[in-house]
Write an enzyme that holds these catalytic residues in place. Structure first.
Site, PDB file in Angstrom:
ATOM      1  N   SER A  73       1.681  -1.842  -7.230  1.00 15.70           N
ATOM      2  CA  SER A  73       1.382  -3.068  -7.996  1.00 15.70           C
ATOM      3  C   SER A  73       0.334  -3.937  -7.302  1.00 15.70           C
ATOM      4  O   SER A  73       0.635  -5.022  -6.812  1.00 15.70           O
ATOM      5  CB  SER A  73       2.660  -3.874  -8.289  1.00 15.70           C
ATOM      6  OG  SER A  73       3.565  -3.898  -7.223  1.00 15.70           O
ATOM      7  N   ALA A 117       3.285   2.179   2.986  1.00 16.76           N
ATOM      8  CA  ALA A 117       3.703   0.951   3.688  1.00 16.76           C
ATOM      9  C   ALA A 117       5.203   0.969   3.987  1.00 16.76           C
ATOM     10  O   ALA A 117       5.659   0.349   4.955  1.00 16.76           O
ATOM     11  CB  ALA A 117       3.344  -0.281   2.858  1.00 16.76           C
ATOM     12  N   LEU A 155       0.825  -1.212   0.000  1.00 14.98           N
ATOM     13  CA  LEU A 155       0.000   0.000   0.000  1.00 14.98           C
ATOM     14  C   LEU A 155       0.855   1.256   0.000  1.00 14.98           C
ATOM     15  O   LEU A 155       2.024   1.218   0.402  1.00 14.98           O
ATOM     16  CB  LEU A 155      -0.877   0.012   1.275  1.00 14.98           C
ATOM     17  CG  LEU A 155      -1.944  -1.065   1.422  1.00 14.98           C
ATOM     18  CD1 LEU A 155      -2.571  -0.969   2.817  1.00 14.98           C
ATOM     19  CD2 LEU A 155      -3.014  -0.923   0.340  1.00 14.98           C
TER      20      LEU A 155
END
Ligand code: ADP
Length: 183
Positions: free
Chosen positions: A86, A16, A13
């Site tokens: 991704s 993150a 995320l």
């Protein structure tokens, strides 16, 4: 000895910790003299994939192009660090299959932690409806099922995350033995 190329793919995320870990790993490896390239999602979207949006199709195309470049570099013995949200598993697996020398790092912290950090102020804007299709808010994130490495950045220090990545690269024979790194 000729350096073996590998793509180290950081997924997770926003907020993150992908960029933070990538930067520290890159710094160490450059100091050790490895030939290395960083493909950062935000930067890539300003040039290589400029004009692509955030639909599933465009996100997949973004990852396919990053994967294409990463593959070329990997074939030439470069260590490639890719830092990109991704969010879709299938395209990550497709890229893995093409590159072969591929190490997936799941940079993982709960959404609430990432949102609390809100490094770039994007979660606030997404919650306010100013950004649509924001991963974790109103767009999916599919976590890796079998990543080579998982960094729980809400539970571990940056040094621990960095050493996990370096140890795995060492274990897989991509880099030489080294002492633990402190960052
Ligand atoms: P991303 O690139 O995934 O969007 P960033 O690296 O920009 O995320 O931001 C992550 C934030 O989390 C930074 O402020 C960083 O200092 C913090 N952080 C705390 N612990 C860790 C850790 N173990 N690894 C990486 N980042 C961490």
């Amino acid at each position: 000895m000729k350096q073996r190329g590998v793509t180290v793919w950081f997924t997770g995320l926003s907020g993150a910790g992908k960029t933070t870990i990538t930067t520290a790993v890159a710094k160490f490896l450059r100091e050790q003299g490895y030939s290395l390239e960083v493909l950062d999602g935000d930067l890539v979207r300003e040039n290589l994939t400029k004009g692509l949006g955030f639909s599933k199709e465009d996100r997949d195309e973004n990852i396919r192009r990053i994967g294409f470049v990463a593959n070329l570099l990997t074939r030439h013995g470069v260590i490639v660090l890719v830092s990109a949200i991704s969010p879709y598993r299938e395209i990550r697996e497709e890229v893995r299959g093409k590159i072969g020398d591929f190490v997936e790092v799941f940079v993982n912290a709960p959404l609430a932690v990432c949102e609390g950090r809100d490094v770039k102020g994007l979660y606030k804007r997404a919650r306010a409806g100013e950004i649509k299709s924001f991963t974790g808010i109103d767009d999916p994130y599919e976590p890796p099922l079998n990543p080579e490495i998982e960094c729980r950045t809400d539970l571990e220090e940056l040094s621990e995350s960095v050493n996990k990545v370096l140890s795995k690269l060492q274990e897989l024979g991509y880099i030489a033995e080294h002492s633990p790194v402190s960052v």
